[in-house]
Each structure stands twice: as structure tokens, then as C-alpha cells.
Write a protein that holds these residues in place. Sequence first.
Motif, PDB file in Angstrom:
ATOM      1  N   SER C 118       6.430  -0.090  -9.497  1.00 20.01           N
ATOM      2  CA  SER C 118       5.127   0.524  -9.296  1.00 20.01           C
ATOM      3  C   SER C 118       4.132  -0.442  -8.659  1.00 20.01           C
ATOM      4  N   GLY C 120       1.298  -1.241  -9.816  1.00 20.05           N
ATOM      5  CA  GLY C 120       0.781  -2.147 -10.843  1.00 20.05           C
ATOM      6  C   GLY C 120       1.706  -3.329 -11.078  1.00 20.05           C
ATOM      7  N   ALA C 121       3.004  -3.070 -11.110  1.00 20.67           N
ATOM      8  CA  ALA C 121       3.963  -4.148 -11.316  1.00 20.67           C
ATOM      9  C   ALA C 121       3.984  -5.081 -10.110  1.00 20.67           C
ATOM     10  N   ARG C 139      -2.300  -5.340 -16.760  1.00 23.08           N
ATOM     11  CA  ARG C 139      -2.634  -4.041 -16.182  1.00 23.08           C
ATOM     12  C   ARG C 139      -4.112  -3.991 -15.767  1.00 23.08           C
ATOM     13  N   ALA C 142      -4.426  -5.789 -12.581  1.00 20.62           N
ATOM     14  CA  ALA C 142      -3.846  -4.987 -11.496  1.00 20.62           C
ATOM     15  C   ALA C 142      -4.836  -3.904 -11.068  1.00 20.62           C
ATOM     16  N   GLU C 150      -9.247  -1.056  -2.361  1.00 25.85           N
ATOM     17  CA  GLU C 150      -9.552   0.351  -2.126  1.00 25.85           C
ATOM     18  C   GLU C 150      -8.346   1.273  -2.316  1.00 25.85           C
ATOM     19  N   ILE C 156      -1.797   3.541  -9.881  1.00 24.99           N
ATOM     20  CA  ILE C 156      -1.228   2.273 -10.365  1.00 24.99           C
ATOM     21  C   ILE C 156       0.244   2.382 -10.747  1.00 24.99           C
ATOM     22  N   ASP C 157       0.657   3.577 -11.201  1.00 23.31           N
ATOM     23  CA  ASP C 157       2.053   3.709 -11.622  1.00 23.31           C
ATOM     24  C   ASP C 157       2.955   4.325 -10.555  1.00 23.31           C
ATOM     25  N   ASP C 159       5.138   4.292  -7.067  1.00 27.81           N
ATOM     26  CA  ASP C 159       5.899   3.346  -6.263  1.00 27.81           C
ATOM     27  C   ASP C 159       5.262   3.223  -4.886  1.00 27.81           C
ATOM     28  N   ARG C 200      -9.882  -0.163   9.279  1.00 24.75           N
ATOM     29  CA  ARG C 200     -10.240  -0.242   7.865  1.00 24.75           C
ATOM     30  C   ARG C 200      -9.648  -1.488   7.215  1.00 24.75           C
ATOM     31  N   ASP C 203     -11.392  -4.656   8.332  1.00 27.01           N
ATOM     32  CA  ASP C 203     -12.671  -4.813   7.673  1.00 27.01           C
ATOM     33  C   ASP C 203     -12.479  -5.295   6.243  1.00 27.01           C
ATOM     34  N   LEU C 204     -11.469  -4.754   5.591  1.00 30.03           N
ATOM     35  CA  LEU C 204     -11.190  -5.165   4.217  1.00 30.03           C
ATOM     36  C   LEU C 204     -10.816  -6.649   4.171  1.00 30.03           C
ATOM     37  N   ARG C 206     -11.555  -8.909   6.318  1.00 30.77           N
ATOM     38  CA  ARG C 206     -12.745  -9.683   6.666  1.00 30.77           C
ATOM     39  C   ARG C 206     -13.635  -9.891   5.436  1.00 30.77           C
ATOM     40  N   GLN C 207     -13.834  -8.816   4.692  1.00 30.80           N
ATOM     41  CA  GLN C 207     -14.685  -8.913   3.502  1.00 30.80           C
ATOM     42  C   GLN C 207     -14.065  -9.789   2.421  1.00 30.80           C
TER      43      GLN C 207
END
Lengths: 300, 236, 269
Positions: C118, C120-121, C139, C142, C150, C156-157, C159, C200, C203-204, C206-207
Motif C-alpha cells: 500500500s 502507506g507502507a 501511519r 505516512a 497532495e 493510504i491503504d 496499492d 503540478r 510545482d510540488l 519546487r515547493q
Amino acid sequence: MNETAAIDAKDAAPVYNFAYLDEQTKRMIRRALLKAVAIPGYQVPFASREMPMPYGWGTGGVQVTASVLGPDDVLKVIDQGADDTTNAVAIRGFFEKTARVATTTVTEEATVIQTRHRIPETRLGANQILVYQVPIPEPLRYLEPREVETRKMHGLAEYGLMHVKLYEDIAKHGHIAATYAYPVNVNGRYVMDPSPIPKFDNPKMDDCEALQLFGAGREKRIYAIPPHTSVVSLDFEDHPFKVQEFSEPCALCGSRGVYLDEVILDDRGGRMFVCSDTDYCERHRPEDGTAPVAVWEEER
Amino acid sequence: MPSRLILTDVGKSFVMHLRGGVTIPVISGVSFSIDAGECVVLGGPSGIGKSSILKMIYGNYGVEAGQIICACESGKLIDIASADARTIHALRRRTLGYVSQFLRVVPRVSALDVVAEPLAAQGASHEEARRRAAELLARLNLPEALWDLPPATFSGGEQQRVNIARGFITDHAILLLDEPTASLDAQNRAVVIDLIAEKKKAGVAMLGIFHDKDVREVVADRVIDVATFSRRSNAA
Amino acid sequence: MNEHVETPPVAIEDLPLLRASGLTRFYGDRIGCRDISLSLWPGEVLAIVGESGSGKTTLLNCLASRLVPTAGCVEYRMRDGTVRDLFRMSEAERRVLMRTDWGFVHQNPIDGLRMSVSAGANVGERLMAVGARHYGKIRGEAEHWLERVEIATDRIDDDPRAFSGGMRQRLQIARNLVTNPRLVFMDEPTGGLDVSVQARLLDLIRQLVADLGLAVVLVTHDLAVARLLSHRMMVMKGGVIIEQGLTDRILDDPREPYTQLLVSSILQV
């Protein structure tokens, strides 16, 4: 050391070396075993031989047993805890024929116990060797299929991945869902697959008086847990390792705190739970021969 | 007032390898200096190399000859002509500001954050930087409804005001102004003139290009006629 | 003429984080990259540009110690301040470094993610690798990092197989950042993505780079990506660096014939 089992000529049967394997092979396997004992939990490669049975039927365990067996040993073979299943009977017969060793079903009497998927309920002692049949020795394989990489991970004790697997379990099921082949850390160093025993049996491996040997024939790996070695089941602080608990006692012998198998009785949902360890069960039945009342459960 | 920026015999030409290696002379022999609190305007017809001078000072254009000494607040002198990229980058963050004609739009970043960024880069808190940015945008009459939008879709004048606010928000000791009033109306031009006056009072050394004669006359302490610097000799 | 030249202003951190010298890699008798020296300071984004076969990926892999150079050395300033020669460190130390203080973002997220576990993992793996053993905390971290890149935390769970290309790439970034690395290597991080998705992601990145003060070595053939993300740029051709400097200097005033060709080939929108 010539332990050749003499077979009567008139039997016209082929003459096997003692315990089937030739002496050079047994030496090679013993060297691997010595290394495995010296490095608890480490998978030692060995030149696994063709055996007169298909892979998956315990070729690794049989080779290990053949290499540690002496003429005075008493052998017990179990499959899922039972002495009387096809595989157990066949392997017992194999060594009766090729090594002419005594066999038993009584755990305390055995000096060598070959097992598939269980550890006997009876506490093992210092004079005993437990030989496990292992299908897949590599606990990391589920997440990392590259053998070169998993070996490196073992070498560097990089075991974060093992917890990734446990994390996945909790994320998907709310608890660690692995119920068998539950990974353990041996002697604070190597992470090891205990073979597909139920996690119920994991605590029995810890500080065990008996020598535990693991043989994977198809995968050509041997590993070991020497007596009195720490074996810790992996877990999370907030999701600690727990063994299965059974609400009812064994329907046949009434034992509690043992591992039970579910037996389906009919196609109307009837079932009962009985000891998976047949030897233990038989010897714990009431003296008067009356079985306790079987626990029947109606299908929900 | 001490000199902030000293150009000595600065020269530049382009070699156009894609056009058979032809050398295009830009300018040479540029020498002047700017004091703190002074606004110097580059004059001369277009194409004479005014923007190129600004770009060399800012480091966008490599410098072929001469030196451009920048006096930092710390008292250190840095030759922009020979400084490495990292030095120039640090200089831009602390000392050397630039207001160009055109905004280089970064996708998805709001006008307010575009303006606040240079101040935040100097270590101001996010809130403080945004507060100052809002003040400046209000002063420049950018409708508040636009502040949280990325400027990509703004009109030329709106974009330019965002750019001006971004250039004026910090307290850089040197400011380069490349036609900051070009597409502004009279009201906003007056705001920019005020901003420049405030910077002067604060001791900022400014070098600008203003094609608008009215603005030039108000802000310029001195006009340097770029035509007096010679072009590269091989073009003569 | 340089008598006034001074060292950089005191305000910036003065010790490089990564320093390569004489870095050379041959493939048989072919040159991968040759005699490359560079320094990277904390918080600095260095773009290595060039076309396929220019040696930029070879250089990146040598810098990231994923490839052993034929000659030369790479030094890194560890968190404790000591400077270590990467290729004299033990493999164990190097691997610890790679999963704690470094990140590596692959062009193809499949190369940098575990597709069978997943999101999260994937993010939590590095934490578990450095000894985190509290499920709830792992968790929580994560979730925090999914938010930063974003990705809705209710994914989170799931795949990564269920994720779009852009999400996968953002997940890969989160997975790398969870241990707060100081240096991240990126190999064409926006390659193969739709233009809108690319914007997008850029930009992410860059930030994140600005907020976290990351040092980045970015390999790209896309000058627009280099312009948006990098402070400094190196142009490679035939395994050597032919031009380097401030990113806008290279783009506004390219000097080498090849650089001029590259810059003139940028599509104007």
C-alpha cells in the motif's frame, strides 16, 4: 563409518547406503548443518540431492534427517501434527527401510523428529533434534524477489522490509493477519522463516532445549536454531505478537492451551475442534476410555 | 554616500555558433558607479545595450571583459563578472534585486505568494512575508480578488504590478529596474515613483531603464548615456 | 583583474554537501562520463542537462554511488559533519546513508516504489528500516507525507497500482522524504507524464525543495524543467561538462555551440 544397511540377498532389493544418501553427501550436509548451527538463523546453501519423492514432500527435511540419523536413533515423523498422514507414514517407512532405525509416534521416545508444519505439544528435551521441512526459506521473498538483494539484506541486517509486511497486514486486516510462517528474529541477528508452522508454535522455538534444524530441498538451503537460543516473533509496539487462542478445549481429550484443528463433520455446518498433535491427544484422553462430549457448533 | 556598484570597462558580445560563429558586438568600455541612495537611469536609443548592462550586473549575461564590483552590506566586495554561480545566487537573495518587464510565471503559485517569496527566502516568516505582500499589492491597486490566483491569466499590467511588488518587497541594497512602469496607467506609475523615492530614502542604490520620459525625469538623479560607451571594436 | 574578488558572503553555509572530483566512468572503451568535478551546497538545486547518451545519468548514478566510477572520488558531508569518501565507506554505511540522508527519485515510479504494498507502507518503509516499531506513529507519518504531496489520505491503504502516473510519482517523492533527507537525486522526475500533470509535479517539487531546504541533483533533458527547478546548471555532451553556471545565465546567454542549439530548441508557448 560404514553404516551400510545389509539387505538380504534373497530380497533382491537394491542395497541402499545407510539412510539412503551416500556418505559424501551426508558429510556435505553435515558441514552445512555445522555452519548453520554456528550462525543461528542464517540460510546455508547446500547441494540438495534428488530424492525419491517430489519436491514439496519434504526432500529437504529428509536429507537433513538422513544426515543426522544414527543406527541407535528413534525416529518420529509428523505432518501437521499427525503421525498417521500419508506423508508422515511414507517418510517413516522410508527410513525404516533404508536405515532400519526404530520409529515411534511418542514424542518423548523420539531422538529425531521430522516435522511438517507443527512443533509437538510435548516439551522437547536436550537429547532431541527437531527437523523441519521448509518449502520457502526466504522470509523476505514476498516483498523482494531478488535473491541477490535479500542475501545482502540479511548480510547487513536490513530488516525494515519484514515490518512492511506486518504493516500491510494491520492496514488491511486491523491486526497482524499472518497466522503461520510468522517471521522471527533468531539470536538478535538473522530474521528467519520458521517454515509454515502456526504462529501458535513460535514461542516453543524460543530457548528450546532441543536442536532445531531446517531443510529446504528445492531451495537448497539449510538453517538451524541451536539449543537455548533466543527466538523473537516480530511485531509492533502497539500491535504486539499474540498466539491464537481457542475458546473450547479439544473435543477428544479435553486439553486446553494446545493447537486445535477444525474437523468438518457433515455438510450441515457441524464441526469440532481437536488436537492437531495426534500423539499428544491420544495420550491425554481420559483413562476410562470415554471421550469428553464433542463440541458441536451450529453454523451461524 | 558610499558606492554600491562599480563597473569598470565592462564589455560583452555574443558569438552565434548556429549562424556560422558570427560575433555580434553588444557593448564595451562600460564604466560607471552608483552610490547608495541614488537612482541612475540608463539612457539612449533602444538596441544600444541598456538591458544587456542590467543583465550583466544581475548575472543573466556572462561578462566578457572588465569587472562589476558589488559592495555588500557586510563590507565585502564581490566581482560579479568573475563570481561563481553560487556567489551570484547568494548575492541575488541578499543584495541584488531585479524588476524585469515580464513576469516569469510559475504555475499554480498565487500572486500573493509570488510577491512574498523573495522576503520569505531571506528568512522572514511566511505570515510576515504575506502581510507585506498584501500591503504592496493593495498599494499597487491590484484587486484583492486576484491575490490568491496564480498570475498566469492576469493582464500585462496586472502581471507587471505583481512583478513590481515582488521586486520592492525586500530591502535589497541594490535594485535593477528594467522598465517597471512600461504598461502601467498614470495612477500606478505614481505609486511606483513613490516606491522608488522611498527606496532612495532608505539608501538603496538603483539602476534603471525608463522609456517614459516623465517618470525618468522624476526618478533619475543622473542619466548615463549608453551611446557614449563604444561598441565592440570588431563591429566598428 | 580579479583583485577584488572575495569569498562568498558569510550568510550562506560555506561547506559543500557533496563534492566530486575527477569522476570518470568507462563502459569498456566507451566513455560514460569523464573527469567531472563539482560541488553541491545545502539547499542548492543543480540541474544536469543534455540529450540521451550525454552521460548525465551515468554521472548521476556515480554521484549517488549506484555505479562505481572508473576513477575519481565523491565526498559527502555526513550529518555529524564528517566528510566521507563514498567509495571508501562500507556498503552497509552507504546503504544506511541512501535510505536516511538521501533520496533517489526515478523517472519511472515503478523503479522506486513497491508496487505490491500500500501507499502507506511505501512511505513507512524507510521509517521501519531505521527502526520505527510503532504502527500508529508510522501511519501518522505516512498520512502527513501523503498530504504534503497532495495525495488524499483516504488512499493510504491503496496499492500504487491503482494510482495514476502523476500520483505514483508524488508517492515516490513522499517515500523518499519521510526520513528528512538533505540530498535528493532525481532522474527525469517529470519524464513520461502529461504536460498538465508535469506542471503540478514540478510545482510540488519546487515547493518541497524550498520548504525543506533540500539539495537536489536533477537530471533532465528538458530545459524548461531545469529553468523552473534549478539554481545552477551543467550542460553535458559526450560524457563531459561543456558549460556550467547559473541556470538563467545559461538559458539567457548560452555560449557553447551545443548549448546554443539546446536553448534554441526550446518550444516557445
